[in-house]
Structures are given as C-alpha cells and as structure tokens.
Write a protein that holds these residues in place. Structure first.
Motif, PDB file in Angstrom:
ATOM      1  N   VAL A 143      11.013   6.815   7.834  1.00  0.00           N
ATOM      2  CA  VAL A 143      10.115   5.676   8.010  1.00  0.00           C
ATOM      3  C   VAL A 143       8.737   6.075   7.491  1.00  0.00           C
ATOM      4  O   VAL A 143       8.161   7.066   7.940  1.00  0.00           O
ATOM      5  N   GLY A 144       8.238   5.317   6.517  1.00  0.00           N
ATOM      6  CA  GLY A 144       6.951   5.634   5.899  1.00  0.00           C
ATOM      7  C   GLY A 144       5.812   4.944   6.616  1.00  0.00           C
ATOM      8  O   GLY A 144       5.976   3.857   7.162  1.00  0.00           O
ATOM      9  N   PHE A 145       4.684   5.597   6.642  1.00  0.00           N
ATOM     10  CA  PHE A 145       3.502   5.048   7.297  1.00  0.00           C
ATOM     11  C   PHE A 145       2.311   5.162   6.372  1.00  0.00           C
ATOM     12  O   PHE A 145       2.198   6.131   5.619  1.00  0.00           O
ATOM     13  N   CYS A 146       1.433   4.172   6.467  1.00  0.00           N
ATOM     14  CA  CYS A 146       0.067   4.322   5.979  1.00  0.00           C
ATOM     15  C   CYS A 146      -0.714   4.772   7.200  1.00  0.00           C
ATOM     16  O   CYS A 146      -0.785   4.064   8.192  1.00  0.00           O
ATOM     17  N   MET A 147      -1.225   5.999   7.175  1.00  0.00           N
ATOM     18  CA  MET A 147      -1.866   6.566   8.368  1.00  0.00           C
ATOM     19  C   MET A 147      -3.342   6.158   8.398  1.00  0.00           C
ATOM     20  O   MET A 147      -4.066   6.374   7.423  1.00  0.00           O
ATOM     21  N   HIS A 204       0.835  -1.200   0.000  1.00  0.00           N
ATOM     22  CA  HIS A 204       0.000   0.000   0.000  1.00  0.00           C
ATOM     23  C   HIS A 204       0.874   1.256   0.000  1.00  0.00           C
ATOM     24  O   HIS A 204       2.106   1.164  -0.016  1.00  0.00           O
ATOM     25  N   TRP A 205       0.214   2.400   0.045  1.00  0.00           N
ATOM     26  CA  TRP A 205       0.920   3.672  -0.092  1.00  0.00           C
ATOM     27  C   TRP A 205       1.298   4.235   1.265  1.00  0.00           C
ATOM     28  O   TRP A 205       0.502   4.224   2.194  1.00  0.00           O
ATOM     29  N   HIS A 206       2.523   4.750   1.338  1.00  0.00           N
ATOM     30  CA  HIS A 206       3.044   5.316   2.590  1.00  0.00           C
ATOM     31  C   HIS A 206       3.275   6.806   2.441  1.00  0.00           C
ATOM     32  O   HIS A 206       3.840   7.247   1.448  1.00  0.00           O
ATOM     33  N   PHE A 207       2.927   7.551   3.478  1.00  0.00           N
ATOM     34  CA  PHE A 207       3.401   8.930   3.584  1.00  0.00           C
ATOM     35  C   PHE A 207       4.899   8.830   3.870  1.00  0.00           C
ATOM     36  O   PHE A 207       5.321   8.152   4.789  1.00  0.00           O
ATOM     37  N   ASP A 208       5.728   9.510   3.064  1.00  0.00           N
ATOM     38  CA  ASP A 208       7.137   9.129   2.941  1.00  0.00           C
ATOM     39  C   ASP A 208       8.020   9.420   4.149  1.00  0.00           C
ATOM     40  O   ASP A 208       9.096   8.859   4.269  1.00  0.00           O
TER      41      ASP A 208
END
Ligand SMILES: [Ca+2]
Ligand SMILES: [Ca+2]
Ligand SMILES: [Ca+2]
Ligand SMILES: [Ca+2]
Ligand SMILES: [Zn+2]
Length: 260
Positions: A159-163, A134-138
């Motif tokens: 560290v990227g997260f999917c919020m 899935h997509w992460h905020f970078d």
C-alpha cells in the motif's frame, strides 16, 4: 613484466572507470557527521473507521490507517529522479532516500530548521499514483484480514502512501513544531511526517481496502502494519502493527471494542 609506472597508470584508469561505474543510487547512501542520530518512530494508531463498498462487482473492506511519528526526529524521504525499478523508464518512478537528522546543535533534541541531515539511506521507490494524482512511497503499509485465531484470509500488500503532516497529535514530544513540515506531495518534493504529527489515510481514499469477496459474515481481526518490509530506519521497528476486531454483516462493517 609491467613497469611500476605502467601499473600506476592502469590503476588510475581503473580508479576513474570504477568511479564512473558506481551506480548513482549507491552514492545516495552515506554518513555526514557524527552528531547523535535522531530517528523517527512510526506508530500506527487503532483503526477508527471501516466501511464496505461494492466497486465494479468487487466487495471491498475500506479501512482508515493513521500513523504517528513518535520518534526523536522527523521521518523524511527525498525523491531522486532516476529509474528506481530498472524498467528503463526514468519518468515513472523516483528513488526514495531517507534522511536521518542529527542533533547537530547539541541541544539534546531535534531543532527544526537548525539540525541537519547526518545520514542518508536508499529505502525504496516512489511511484506516481494516477488515482491520487501524486507520488507514493511504494511500500508504506500492508493490511490483512485474519480469523480470530490468527489464520490469514485476505491481504492488501504494497500500500503506497504520500507521507505528510495531516494531524498534530503529540505537541509534548521533544522536537515537535506546530508548523506543518511536510505538505502535499509535489514531484521531487520532500515527503515525511514531523515529530508529534500523524498521517491519516481515510476510508474515502482509493486503494485503502482489502478485497473481501466470498468472506462470510462474522467477527474478524484486521491487521495494519506500517513499513512492512522494514525499509525505513526508526528508533523502534517492533511497534508497527495495529490490530482491530471488526464485524462484517452483509454490506455493513463495524469496529468492535474487544482486542484481537
Ligand atoms: Ca515504529
Ligand atoms: Ca522506472
Ligand atoms: Ca538539536
Ligand atoms: Ca522500520
Ligand atoms: Zn495518495
């Protein structure tokens, strides 16, 4: 000398061209209305789990990282389909635009489903994480391993997260809703954390680690920082760090009760 009419024509042509040349990203930032802004406040909670794994010959300290939104409005970021990092490929990333809601109905607090966005700001990029699917905020978090007197030993940056709304933690906050507002991380879907909710990244999630090869056994300080480059607009940017004292003992790691 040019005639006034010609000057007007030249001016109009330049005006049209400048409108075309404005990068689309710049147009994403803007103000819409004057209602009081209801900003989020990202607050990390103390790390509850650490674990060492040997992966492909690398010794890695995995840690849990949980961030609550303790602010007055939702943390919300919308992905926009364009070439955010400028590498010529518009399919490998998305521009990240933060939405700030306002108290548009004048109730004095965030009213889910009623209050609307009053301000938008470009805050970074989303990138597709093939390990997570899935997509992460970078650049949502950064982790560091320090000596007890504060010397930096190792780090995991960007560290990227999917919020999303993982856990309801503070139902007493004004603006809280018991309904999950942000679920999953579909491409081009809104990501965020609702007021009074938290996003939890556990030690089982790929990438949630600091490399610790060559670090001797002993007691250390683990530091987790949310929004490390302060891209996201919040009510408080000074409460984004959490410190946890840990013990590394061979291939075992544990949390120690004392502060660091
Ligand atoms: Ca904060
Ligand atoms: Ca790109
Ligand atoms: Ca309201
Ligand atoms: Ca911030
Ligand atoms: Zn993920």
């Amino acid at each position: 000398m040019t005639s006034p009419r010609r000057r007007v024509r030249v001016f109009l042509v330049l005006l049209v061209l400048s409108a075309i040349w404005v990068p689309s990203v710049a147009a994403r930032a803007g103000l819409r209305g004057t209602a009081p802004a209801l900003r989020p406040d990202i607050v990390p909670t103390p790390t509850s789990e650490v674990m060492i794994r040997l992966e492909d010959g690398h010794k890695r300290l995995f840690l849990s990282f949980e961030t609550e939104n303790a602010g007055s409005g939702p943390l919300e970021v919308q992905p926009v389909q364009e070439d955010c990092d400028g590498n010529g490929d518009a399919t490998d990333d998305r521009t990240a635009v933060q939405d700030i809601y306002g108290d548009t109905d004048g109730s004095g607090a965030y009213t889910p489903g009623v209050d609307t966005v009053v301000r938008t700001e470009v805050v970074g990029c989303f990138e597709f994480d093939p390990d997570h699917g899935h997509w992460h905020f970078d650049n949502y978090a950064r982790y560091r391993l320090l000596t007890l007197n504060g010397r930096r030993l190792r780090a995991q940056s960007k560290v990227g997260f999917c919020m999303l709304d993982s856990l309801s933690v503070d139902p007493g906050l004004p603006g809280y809703s018991s309904t999950r507002g942000y679920i999953g991380c579909p491409d081009l879907g809104l990501q965020g954390i609702s007021v009074g909710w938290a996003d939890v990244y556990g030690t089982n999630i790929p990438g949630q680690f600091i490399p610790i090869g060559g670090i001797p056994d002993g007691t250390y300080c683990l530091l987790g920082r949310a929004d490390p480059d302060n891209r996201l607009m919040e009510t408080d940017d000074a409460n984004n760090v959490v410190r946890t004292r840990i013990l590394i003992d061979g291939t075992a790691a544990s949390i120690r009760p004392k502060a660091c």
